[in-house]
Write a protein that holds these residues in place. Structure first.
Motif, PDB file in Angstrom:
ATOM      1  N   ARG A  40      -2.732  -6.876  -4.389  1.00  0.00           N
ATOM      2  CA  ARG A  40      -2.009  -6.320  -5.544  1.00  0.00           C
ATOM      3  C   ARG A  40      -0.623  -5.828  -5.130  1.00  0.00           C
ATOM      4  O   ARG A  40       0.364  -6.063  -5.830  1.00  0.00           O
ATOM      5  CB  ARG A  40      -2.822  -5.191  -6.171  1.00  0.00           C
ATOM      6  N   ALA A  41      -0.559  -5.146  -4.000  1.00  0.00           N
ATOM      7  CA  ALA A  41       0.732  -4.643  -3.528  1.00  0.00           C
ATOM      8  C   ALA A  41       1.666  -5.799  -3.170  1.00  0.00           C
ATOM      9  O   ALA A  41       2.859  -5.776  -3.510  1.00  0.00           O
ATOM     10  CB  ALA A  41       0.525  -3.734  -2.320  1.00  0.00           C
ATOM     11  N   LEU A  42       1.127  -6.817  -2.503  1.00  0.00           N
ATOM     12  CA  LEU A  42       1.952  -7.962  -2.145  1.00  0.00           C
ATOM     13  C   LEU A  42       2.421  -8.696  -3.392  1.00  0.00           C
ATOM     14  O   LEU A  42       3.578  -9.141  -3.470  1.00  0.00           O
ATOM     15  CB  LEU A  42       1.175  -8.909  -1.233  1.00  0.00           C
ATOM     16  N   ALA A  43       1.541  -8.822  -4.383  1.00  0.00           N
ATOM     17  CA  ALA A  43       1.917  -9.512  -5.619  1.00  0.00           C
ATOM     18  C   ALA A  43       3.099  -8.827  -6.297  1.00  0.00           C
ATOM     19  O   ALA A  43       3.967  -9.488  -6.876  1.00  0.00           O
ATOM     20  CB  ALA A  43       0.722  -9.588  -6.566  1.00  0.00           C
ATOM     21  N   GLN A  44       3.152  -7.505  -6.224  1.00  0.00           N
ATOM     22  CA  GLN A  44       4.287  -6.776  -6.807  1.00  0.00           C
ATOM     23  C   GLN A  44       5.589  -7.172  -6.117  1.00  0.00           C
ATOM     24  O   GLN A  44       6.620  -7.389  -6.767  1.00  0.00           O
ATOM     25  CB  GLN A  44       4.057  -5.270  -6.680  1.00  0.00           C
ATOM     26  N   GLU A  45       5.558  -7.262  -4.806  1.00  0.00           N
ATOM     27  CA  GLU A  45       6.753  -7.675  -4.060  1.00  0.00           C
ATOM     28  C   GLU A  45       7.161  -9.093  -4.434  1.00  0.00           C
ATOM     29  O   GLU A  45       8.337  -9.389  -4.665  1.00  0.00           O
ATOM     30  CB  GLU A  45       6.477  -7.611  -2.557  1.00  0.00           C
ATOM     31  N   LEU A  46       6.166  -9.980  -4.497  1.00  0.00           N
ATOM     32  CA  LEU A  46       6.448 -11.379  -4.797  1.00  0.00           C
ATOM     33  C   LEU A  46       6.972 -11.552  -6.221  1.00  0.00           C
ATOM     34  O   LEU A  46       7.840 -12.396  -6.473  1.00  0.00           O
ATOM     35  CB  LEU A  46       5.181 -12.218  -4.601  1.00  0.00           C
ATOM     36  N   ARG A  47       6.459 -10.747  -7.153  1.00  0.00           N
ATOM     37  CA  ARG A  47       6.945 -10.831  -8.532  1.00  0.00           C
ATOM     38  C   ARG A  47       8.427 -10.443  -8.609  1.00  0.00           C
ATOM     39  O   ARG A  47       9.209 -11.081  -9.333  1.00  0.00           O
ATOM     40  CB  ARG A  47       6.107  -9.942  -9.454  1.00  0.00           C
ATOM     41  N   ALA A  48       8.797  -9.402  -7.878  1.00  0.00           N
ATOM     42  CA  ALA A  48      10.204  -8.983  -7.887  1.00  0.00           C
ATOM     43  C   ALA A  48      11.099 -10.090  -7.329  1.00  0.00           C
ATOM     44  O   ALA A  48      12.177 -10.369  -7.871  1.00  0.00           O
ATOM     45  CB  ALA A  48      10.367  -7.702  -7.070  1.00  0.00           C
ATOM     46  N   GLU A  49      10.656 -10.736  -6.274  1.00  0.00           N
ATOM     47  CA  GLU A  49      11.425 -11.828  -5.691  1.00  0.00           C
ATOM     48  C   GLU A  49      11.518 -13.008  -6.656  1.00  0.00           C
ATOM     49  O   GLU A  49      12.582 -13.622  -6.819  1.00  0.00           O
ATOM     50  CB  GLU A  49      10.792 -12.260  -4.371  1.00  0.00           C
ATOM     51  N   ALA A  50      10.381 -13.334  -7.303  1.00  0.00           N
ATOM     52  CA  ALA A  50      10.356 -14.456  -8.237  1.00  0.00           C
ATOM     53  C   ALA A  50      11.264 -14.189  -9.434  1.00  0.00           C
ATOM     54  O   ALA A  50      11.963 -15.085  -9.914  1.00  0.00           O
ATOM     55  CB  ALA A  50       8.925 -14.734  -8.697  1.00  0.00           C
ATOM     56  N   MET A  90       4.088 -19.231  -9.810  1.00  0.00           N
ATOM     57  CA  MET A  90       5.491 -19.068 -10.198  1.00  0.00           C
ATOM     58  C   MET A  90       6.426 -19.582  -9.105  1.00  0.00           C
ATOM     59  O   MET A  90       7.488 -20.142  -9.400  1.00  0.00           O
ATOM     60  CB  MET A  90       5.788 -17.605 -10.514  1.00  0.00           C
ATOM     61  N   GLN A  91       6.038 -19.427  -7.858  1.00  0.00           N
ATOM     62  CA  GLN A  91       6.845 -19.985  -6.773  1.00  0.00           C
ATOM     63  C   GLN A  91       6.879 -21.512  -6.865  1.00  0.00           C
ATOM     64  O   GLN A  91       7.912 -22.138  -6.609  1.00  0.00           O
ATOM     65  CB  GLN A  91       6.301 -19.537  -5.416  1.00  0.00           C
ATOM     66  N   ASN A  92       5.732 -22.110  -7.237  1.00  0.00           N
ATOM     67  CA  ASN A  92       5.717 -23.559  -7.425  1.00  0.00           C
ATOM     68  C   ASN A  92       6.607 -23.974  -8.594  1.00  0.00           C
ATOM     69  O   ASN A  92       7.259 -25.015  -8.551  1.00  0.00           O
ATOM     70  CB  ASN A  92       4.281 -24.055  -7.648  1.00  0.00           C
TER      71      ASN A  92
END
Length: 285
Positions: free
Chosen positions: A9-19, A272-274
């Motif tokens: 969950r914490a990593l997903a938050q970081e990845l969402r901000a980047e995306a 979303m990265q894809n």
């Protein structure tokens, strides 16, 4: 020993901000939102919830989601025509097909109508072949998320012995190939593997993707090993558990993903990265 918890969950938050930042850049360059088309046949409640979650994620990140709901009575030719039209639509950047399809519908036939450049699940034979060859491709989101967890938490893969338990085309096999690309020595285990525990106890990394609750017990895990649990098994009481006996494993492993809250939250963000990758590749930007 108490394992380090790999918090998806914490990593997903970081990845969402980047995306979100990457999608904003794309919107400015192409003058529209990168768009996913999600094709659902039938009205399975779990599938419908998933489509809604993708729509919410897209909205939160600035992308667009086009949901195509087809009746369960849809014929093969109509489904193939739908996917073919989306493949040809220049305002659709990625396509996601809800699986499994209802009985009587052929996935192989549909995949022949799906252009690999828009295959956000990484299941087209061309993308699967590119992955097997170690070449750039759209990769299945779940194993890609597992690798992202290893990378972001600084877990060394190169030179390590790894076991993947499960050989499905969308999780187990691609996860094994991704670990191999990262220079791990990989063993694929499955229902016919003799003495599973003996194999796993030799490994520094275990990726569980068998779909069997509690299959991997603490006694099967090498002390200090990293455990990535892709299992999402719903029990009779409605609770969700992984393929690993978490209560026992957490006292033996060096790092472990919980279920829920481990690989699951990361999977959708990898979708979303894809989408970002597909948009850039298609439009040459």
């Amino acid at each position: 020993m108490s394992a380090r918890i790999l918090d998806g969950r914490a990593l997903a938050q970081e990845l969402r901000a980047e995306a979100a930042a990457q999608i904003a850049e794309l919107r400015a360059r192409i003058d529209r939102a990168p768009t996913i088309a999600v094709v659902q046949v039938g009205d399975d409640p779990a599938a419908t919830r998933y489509v809604r979650s993708i729509d919410r994620l897209c909205q939160s990140l600035g992308a667009a989601c086009r949901a195509i709901a087809l009746p369960v009575t849809t014929e093969q030719a109509d489904l193939e025509a739908t996917v073919s039209n989306l493949s040809a639509d220049d305002r659709v950047d990625g396509i996601l097909l809800q699986l499994p399809l209802p009985a009587g519908l052929s996935l192989d036939g549909v995949l022949h109508r799906l252009v690999p450049e828009k295959d956000l699940d990484g299941i087209h034979p061309i993308n699967a072949g590119l992955l097997a060859q170690g070449r750039p491709a759209l990769t299945p989101n779940t194993p890609a998320g597992g690798m992202e967890l290893l990378r972001r938490y600084g877990i060394e893969v190169r030179g390590k012995r790894a076991a993947v338990v499960g050989r499905s085309a969308i999780v187990g096999r691609p996860m094994a190939l991704l670990l191999l690309q990262a220079d791990a020595t990989v063993t694929i285990c499955h229902s016919r593997t003799l003495d599973l525990g003996a194999v796993l106890r030799e490994c520094d990394i275990i990726a569980a993707a068998a779909g069997r609750p509690g299959l991997i017990t603490a006694e099967m895990i090498k002390p200090g090993a990293t455990v990535i649990d892709f299992g999402t098994n719903v029990l009779a009481d409605g609770s969700m558990v992984g393929d690993v006996d978490y209560a026992g494993a957490v006292a033996v492993a060096g790092a472990i993903t919980p279920v829920p809250g481990g690989t699951g939250p990361v999977t959708n963000v990898m979708l979303m990265q894809n989408l970002i990758k597909a948009t850039r590749t298609r439009l040459g930007i």
